[in-house]
Design a protein around this motif. Structure first.
Motif, PDB file in Angstrom:
ATOM      1  N   PRO A 148       0.824  -1.211   0.000  1.00  0.00           N
ATOM      2  CA  PRO A 148       0.000   0.000   0.000  1.00  0.00           C
ATOM      3  C   PRO A 148       0.861   1.265   0.000  1.00  0.00           C
ATOM      4  O   PRO A 148       1.798   1.378   0.777  1.00  0.00           O
ATOM      5  N   GLY A 149       0.548   2.185  -0.886  1.00  0.00           N
ATOM      6  CA  GLY A 149       1.244   3.468  -0.925  1.00  0.00           C
ATOM      7  C   GLY A 149       2.509   3.461  -1.752  1.00  0.00           C
ATOM      8  O   GLY A 149       2.855   4.455  -2.361  1.00  0.00           O
ATOM      9  N   GLY A 150       3.214   2.354  -1.752  1.00  0.00           N
ATOM     10  CA  GLY A 150       4.435   2.246  -2.541  1.00  0.00           C
ATOM     11  C   GLY A 150       5.568   3.138  -2.070  1.00  0.00           C
ATOM     12  O   GLY A 150       6.477   3.443  -2.833  1.00  0.00           O
ATOM     13  N   ASN A 151       5.548   3.559  -0.791  1.00  0.00           N
ATOM     14  CA  ASN A 151       6.582   4.475  -0.300  1.00  0.00           C
ATOM     15  C   ASN A 151       7.766   3.769   0.343  1.00  0.00           C
ATOM     16  O   ASN A 151       8.818   4.367   0.530  1.00  0.00           O
ATOM     17  N   ARG A 152       7.596   2.510   0.722  1.00  0.00           N
ATOM     18  CA  ARG A 152       8.686   1.780   1.360  1.00  0.00           C
ATOM     19  C   ARG A 152       9.721   1.362   0.321  1.00  0.00           C
ATOM     20  O   ARG A 152       9.387   1.100  -0.837  1.00  0.00           O
ATOM     21  N   LEU A 153      10.976   1.312   0.756  1.00  0.00           N
ATOM     22  CA  LEU A 153      12.077   1.026  -0.155  1.00  0.00           C
ATOM     23  C   LEU A 153      12.879  -0.170   0.342  1.00  0.00           C
ATOM     24  O   LEU A 153      12.883  -0.478   1.535  1.00  0.00           O
ATOM     25  N   THR A 154      13.549  -0.842  -0.581  1.00  0.00           N
ATOM     26  CA  THR A 154      14.474  -1.893  -0.183  1.00  0.00           C
ATOM     27  C   THR A 154      15.642  -1.281   0.580  1.00  0.00           C
ATOM     28  O   THR A 154      15.883  -0.076   0.527  1.00  0.00           O
ATOM     29  N   SER A 155      16.384  -2.129   1.267  1.00  0.00           N
ATOM     30  CA  SER A 155      17.459  -1.615   2.125  1.00  0.00           C
ATOM     31  C   SER A 155      18.748  -1.348   1.362  1.00  0.00           C
ATOM     32  O   SER A 155      19.618  -0.626   1.849  1.00  0.00           O
ATOM     33  N   ILE A 156      18.884  -1.924   0.155  1.00  0.00           N
ATOM     34  CA  ILE A 156      20.120  -1.770  -0.615  1.00  0.00           C
ATOM     35  C   ILE A 156      19.801  -1.281  -2.023  1.00  0.00           C
ATOM     36  O   ILE A 156      18.888  -1.797  -2.684  1.00  0.00           O
ATOM     37  N   GLY A 157      20.539  -0.275  -2.470  1.00  0.00           N
ATOM     38  CA  GLY A 157      20.425   0.238  -3.832  1.00  0.00           C
ATOM     39  C   GLY A 157      21.812   0.383  -4.427  1.00  0.00           C
ATOM     40  O   GLY A 157      22.812  -0.069  -3.846  1.00  0.00           O
ATOM     41  N   CYS A 158      21.892   1.008  -5.592  1.00  0.00           N
ATOM     42  CA  CYS A 158      23.191   1.241  -6.228  1.00  0.00           C
ATOM     43  C   CYS A 158      23.222   2.669  -6.769  1.00  0.00           C
ATOM     44  O   CYS A 158      22.271   3.116  -7.422  1.00  0.00           O
ATOM     45  N   ALA A 159      24.301   3.357  -6.456  1.00  0.00           N
ATOM     46  CA  ALA A 159      24.457   4.739  -6.915  1.00  0.00           C
ATOM     47  C   ALA A 159      25.187   4.772  -8.244  1.00  0.00           C
ATOM     48  O   ALA A 159      26.096   3.980  -8.495  1.00  0.00           O
ATOM     49  N   GLY A 160      24.765   5.704  -9.079  1.00  0.00           N
ATOM     50  CA  GLY A 160      25.436   5.898 -10.359  1.00  0.00           C
ATOM     51  C   GLY A 160      25.823   7.347 -10.545  1.00  0.00           C
ATOM     52  O   GLY A 160      25.181   8.255 -10.006  1.00  0.00           O
ATOM     53  N   ARG A 161      26.863   7.551 -11.301  1.00  0.00           N
ATOM     54  CA  ARG A 161      27.304   8.892 -11.652  1.00  0.00           C
ATOM     55  C   ARG A 161      26.725   9.258 -13.013  1.00  0.00           C
ATOM     56  O   ARG A 161      26.762   8.451 -13.948  1.00  0.00           O
ATOM     57  N   LEU A 162      26.175  10.437 -13.103  1.00  0.00           N
ATOM     58  CA  LEU A 162      25.631  10.927 -14.366  1.00  0.00           C
ATOM     59  C   LEU A 162      26.778  11.152 -15.347  1.00  0.00           C
ATOM     60  O   LEU A 162      27.619  12.012 -15.147  1.00  0.00           O
ATOM     61  N   THR A 163      26.838  10.335 -16.383  1.00  0.00           N
ATOM     62  CA  THR A 163      27.967  10.394 -17.312  1.00  0.00           C
ATOM     63  C   THR A 163      27.568  10.836 -18.714  1.00  0.00           C
ATOM     64  O   THR A 163      28.443  11.103 -19.545  1.00  0.00           O
ATOM     65  N   ALA A 164      26.272  10.885 -18.999  1.00  0.00           N
ATOM     66  CA  ALA A 164      25.830  11.368 -20.316  1.00  0.00           C
ATOM     67  C   ALA A 164      24.396  11.848 -20.202  1.00  0.00           C
ATOM     68  O   ALA A 164      23.599  11.270 -19.455  1.00  0.00           O
ATOM     69  N   PHE A 165      24.100  12.929 -20.912  1.00  0.00           N
ATOM     70  CA  PHE A 165      22.704  13.370 -20.970  1.00  0.00           C
ATOM     71  C   PHE A 165      22.498  14.209 -22.224  1.00  0.00           C
ATOM     72  O   PHE A 165      23.409  14.832 -22.764  1.00  0.00           O
ATOM     73  N   SER A 166      21.274  14.154 -22.698  1.00  0.00           N
ATOM     74  CA  SER A 166      20.862  15.017 -23.806  1.00  0.00           C
ATOM     75  C   SER A 166      19.429  15.453 -23.544  1.00  0.00           C
ATOM     76  O   SER A 166      18.645  14.724 -22.924  1.00  0.00           O
ATOM     77  N   GLU A 167      19.092  16.628 -24.012  1.00  0.00           N
ATOM     78  CA  GLU A 167      17.763  17.198 -23.777  1.00  0.00           C
ATOM     79  C   GLU A 167      16.967  17.200 -25.075  1.00  0.00           C
ATOM     80  O   GLU A 167      17.483  17.536 -26.143  1.00  0.00           O
ATOM     81  N   THR A 168      15.717  16.780 -24.973  1.00  0.00           N
ATOM     82  CA  THR A 168      14.837  16.786 -26.136  1.00  0.00           C
ATOM     83  C   THR A 168      14.209  18.172 -26.295  1.00  0.00           C
ATOM     84  O   THR A 168      14.287  19.017 -25.398  1.00  0.00           O
ATOM     85  N   GLU A 169      13.575  18.392 -27.416  1.00  0.00           N
ATOM     86  CA  GLU A 169      12.984  19.705 -27.686  1.00  0.00           C
ATOM     87  C   GLU A 169      11.859  20.051 -26.719  1.00  0.00           C
ATOM     88  O   GLU A 169      11.587  21.228 -26.476  1.00  0.00           O
ATOM     89  N   ASP A 170      11.199  19.026 -26.173  1.00  0.00           N
ATOM     90  CA  ASP A 170      10.099  19.307 -25.245  1.00  0.00           C
ATOM     91  C   ASP A 170      10.539  19.276 -23.778  1.00  0.00           C
ATOM     92  O   ASP A 170       9.713  19.203 -22.864  1.00  0.00           O
ATOM     93  N   GLY A 171      11.870  19.325 -23.530  1.00  0.00           N
ATOM     94  CA  GLY A 171      12.366  19.502 -22.169  1.00  0.00           C
ATOM     95  C   GLY A 171      12.623  18.233 -21.393  1.00  0.00           C
ATOM     96  O   GLY A 171      12.898  18.285 -20.193  1.00  0.00           O
TER      97      GLY A 171
END
Length: 212
Positions: free
Chosen positions: A60-83
């Motif tokens: 219910p609610g979907g707010n609870r999270l697992t105890s372990i995740g993985c962090a990533g570094r933003l290494t590439a991005f591009s923006e579309t015409e609609d933002g």
């Protein structure tokens, strides 16, 4: 080599069911929700450019999270015409969730611990000395056939062990709890063993006998 001390204690988190990021692997993402566009804008202003990927728990609610995740570094991005943004996160290290942090951002943030995941920070790929590529690819071929999937088999035959196992762990269509098991596997060997078990289980469910 990045040290855990170089990573922030508080990071933005992106709860996304079924999305798996692993150390030294790349995860492409399509960002379009306003709260995550704000997260991306804020992340690009920081020196580390770190975002934590984590699985939400079913319920219910979907707010609870697992105890372990993985962090990533933003290494590439591009923006579309609609933002909107097309981005790539490169996995740095798994983390353990300590607590969520209240604040004024529209996206979620959490205090995390990097303890216990020091090997994730190595630039050297992990090895799996017991890996039998021929047997593994034979099982994979049967799995692909059962799921009507296709792939570049030549690339699979030539890929390094870690890249092959981690890429398949991220890409194959397993349930979120199975993805979490792959994330939490302590070594590349146990991740490969988990991946094999998941494929064999899927094939049994499809009525195919699996050779041991």
């Amino acid at each position: 080599m990045i040290q855990a001390a170089d990573l922030p204690d508080t990071i933005p988190i992106f709860p996304l069911p079924g999305a798996l990021l692993l150390p030294r692997a790349r995860l492409p993402l399509h960002i379009f929700e306003p709260r995550y566009l704000a997260m991306l804008d804020d992340t690009m202003k920081t020196p580390q450019r770190v975002i934590g990927m984590i699985q939400p728990l079913a319920g219910p609610g979907g707010n609870r999270l697992t105890s372990i995740g993985c962090a990533g570094r933003l290494t590439a991005f591009s923006e579309t015409e609609d933002g909107r943004y097309m981005i790539t996160l490169t996995g740095i290290s798994r983390f353990r969730l300590i607590r969520e942090v209240d604040g004024f951002t529209p996206y979620r943030r959490a205090e995390v611990s990097w303890e216990g995941f020091s090997h994730d920070l190595s630039r050297t790929a992990e090895e799996d000395r017991a890996f039998c590529r021929e047997r593994f690819l034979s099982l994979l071929a049967r799995f692909f056939e059962a799921r009507e999937l296709s792939s570049d088999w030549q690339s699979l035959k030539e890929a390094e062990e870690e890249l092959l196992i981690n890429s398949l762990s991220m890409l194959l269509p397993f349930e979120p709890e199975d993805k979490q098991a792959l994330l939490e596997a302590p070594t590349l060997v146990t991740r490969r063993e988990t991946l094999v078990t998941l494929m064999e289980y899927a094939l049994r469910g499809g009525g195919e006998e699996v050779m041991q």
